[in-house]
Design a protein around this motif. Sequence first.
Motif, PDB file in Angstrom:
ATOM      1  N   TRP A   1       8.217   7.649  10.384  1.00 22.15           N
ATOM      2  CA  TRP A   1       9.165   7.130   9.489  1.00 22.15           C
ATOM      3  C   TRP A   1       9.460   5.420   9.991  1.00 22.15           C
ATOM      4  CZ3 TRP A   1       9.603   9.163   5.167  1.00 22.15           C
ATOM      5  CH2 TRP A   1       9.559  10.450   5.009  1.00 22.15           C
ATOM      6  N   VAL A   2       9.033   5.209  11.022  1.00 25.91           N
ATOM      7  CA  VAL A   2       9.068   3.865  11.513  1.00 25.91           C
ATOM      8  C   VAL A   2       7.992   3.206  10.534  1.00 25.91           C
ATOM      9  CG1 VAL A   2       8.339   2.276  13.225  1.00 25.91           C
ATOM     10  CG2 VAL A   2       9.827   4.012  13.820  1.00 25.91           C
ATOM     11  N   ILE A   3       6.632   3.898  10.573  1.00 24.81           N
ATOM     12  CA  ILE A   3       5.606   3.183   9.748  1.00 24.81           C
ATOM     13  C   ILE A   3       5.995   3.179   8.380  1.00 24.81           C
ATOM     14  CG2 ILE A   3       3.317   3.649   9.127  1.00 24.81           C
ATOM     15  CD1 ILE A   3       3.043   5.035  11.936  1.00 24.81           C
TER      16      ILE A   3
ATOM     17  N   ILE B   1       8.404  -2.251   3.228  1.00 29.77           N
ATOM     18  CA  ILE B   1       8.746  -3.707   3.207  1.00 29.77           C
ATOM     19  C   ILE B   1       7.650  -4.359   2.830  1.00 29.77           C
ATOM     20  CG2 ILE B   1       9.728  -5.481   4.659  1.00 29.77           C
ATOM     21  CD1 ILE B   1      11.379  -3.254   6.114  1.00 29.77           C
ATOM     22  N   VAL B   2       6.545  -4.185   3.480  1.00 32.27           N
ATOM     23  CA  VAL B   2       5.530  -4.943   3.021  1.00 32.27           C
ATOM     24  C   VAL B   2       4.860  -4.810   1.559  1.00 32.27           C
ATOM     25  CG1 VAL B   2       2.761  -5.219   3.525  1.00 32.27           C
ATOM     26  CG2 VAL B   2       4.424  -4.834   5.417  1.00 32.27           C
ATOM     27  N   LEU B   3       5.061  -3.718   1.198  1.00 35.35           N
ATOM     28  CA  LEU B   3       4.704  -3.111  -0.183  1.00 35.35           C
ATOM     29  C   LEU B   3       5.837  -4.204  -1.250  1.00 35.35           C
ATOM     30  CD1 LEU B   3       3.188  -1.843  -2.696  1.00 35.35           C
ATOM     31  CD2 LEU B   3       4.740   0.057  -2.211  1.00 35.35           C
ATOM     32  N   GLY B   4       6.917  -4.022  -0.909  1.00 36.98           N
ATOM     33  CA  GLY B   4       7.987  -4.887  -1.782  1.00 36.98           C
ATOM     34  C   GLY B   4       7.682  -6.107  -1.739  1.00 36.98           C
ATOM     35  N   ALA B   5       7.573  -6.842  -0.398  1.00 38.60           N
ATOM     36  CA  ALA B   5       7.256  -8.315  -0.278  1.00 38.60           C
ATOM     37  C   ALA B   5       5.861  -8.664  -1.191  1.00 38.60           C
ATOM     38  CB  ALA B   5       7.291  -8.669   1.165  1.00 38.60           C
TER      39      ALA B   5
ATOM     40  N   LEU C   1       4.954 -10.694   5.665  1.00 44.06           N
ATOM     41  CA  LEU C   1       3.844  -9.823   5.396  1.00 44.06           C
ATOM     42  C   LEU C   1       3.374  -9.473   6.862  1.00 44.06           C
ATOM     43  CD1 LEU C   1       2.139 -10.751   2.009  1.00 44.06           C
ATOM     44  CD2 LEU C   1       3.395  -8.789   2.329  1.00 44.06           C
ATOM     45  N   ALA C   2       3.134 -10.465   7.537  1.00 42.68           N
ATOM     46  CA  ALA C   2       2.487 -10.599   8.969  1.00 42.68           C
ATOM     47  C   ALA C   2       3.533  -9.825   9.973  1.00 42.68           C
ATOM     48  CB  ALA C   2       2.208 -11.904   9.370  1.00 42.68           C
TER      49      ALA C   2
END
Length: 394
Positions: A269-271, A277-281, A303-304
């Motif tokens: 769930w951490v992943i 968040i990366v997908l949304g950004a 993203l980074a």
Amino acid sequence: MNTGIALLAFAYVLSQFFRAFLAVLSPFLGPDIGATPEDLAFASGLWFIAFAAMQPPIGWALDTVGPRKTAAALLLLGGGGGAAVFALATAPVHISIAMALIGVGCAPVLMASYYIFALEHPPARFATLAAMMVVIGMLGNLVASYPMAIAAETMGWRMALWGLGAITAATAFGILALVRDPAKVVSDSKGSFAEVLKIRALWFIFPLMLVSYAEVGALRGLWVGPYLTEVFNAEPRIIGQATLAMGVAMVLGPLAYGPLDRMFNTRKWVIVIGSGIVLGATVVLSLTASQSVLWVTAFLCILAFFGSTYPAIMSHGRSFLPPHLVGRGVTMLNLCSIGGVGIAQFVTGRLYTTTAQGGGASRPFEAILLFFALILAVGLVIYLFSRDTKPNAA
């Protein structure tokens, strides 16, 4: 950290440097040897494909020959030799050959250290140790940004490559002299890649491993340079500063992810949250791709940072591997990660060419970002069906 591990860590700094420095060199390679963004995307893709293609033989070599000789030989011949070819380049094809050779040379260094960690430390510590190596390696991203831009402007990119080749060769000899191989694993089974693929729990991890690093690796490794140049007419030093900011985020990201699995006693769930968040950004940036240099750089840093899930996913996969399959298992996971970036570079290179005709300057980069959003969404949905493991129970 003993001297041998420190040398492997420095070799991984070089690996991160070589996968990222084309973004900064793009303004110089175009005028000097006629390299277009698509040429550099192809060359960058070859680095990752060569790196990925070497993972199966490296997995076999780690389990049989050992990490010391494996890392030293490939780093010397591929890394040092490839840097020399790059320094002598007079056409884009020479850059492609050089990047493929360098990819071969860099391929074993991180896996050699992970192999040692997996056999000499408890499984619960693997995520933290893996993250530590990634954090150290990300220093290469920092050097491949603003400092590399300054070096290319002052001493010239060819002289800089000759120096890098010498440093790479010296590091390879140091690894051969100072790295200690761990004790051989005694098992009734010889182990094979087919045996790794029989572990059903890994089937739901491989797809996310394939796409999770693809976006950050491709953007930082190449596209940030053409993006800022073509959309905002950014000078090389501005590109260097933007990539430096991304590099800092890529250092801080693994530091944040490292202890989270033990803090919350969950790897999965951490992943999931970080990837979400990366997908949304990515979607937001694709819709606001021409806002401003500062806006784009801020989102690239997001993203980074949140896209630094590599050590966390590697730890999740490692938790399903028996000792006699560690070498082959971690290199199989790494093959997915690095191979995904190589494939993405080839695809985005074609996307750039086909969408650059007509429309605004930001159109090709909007298409590239939407492509990354799509493949990450697919990988994340598959990963939701994976089986969680509890590090505190290891």
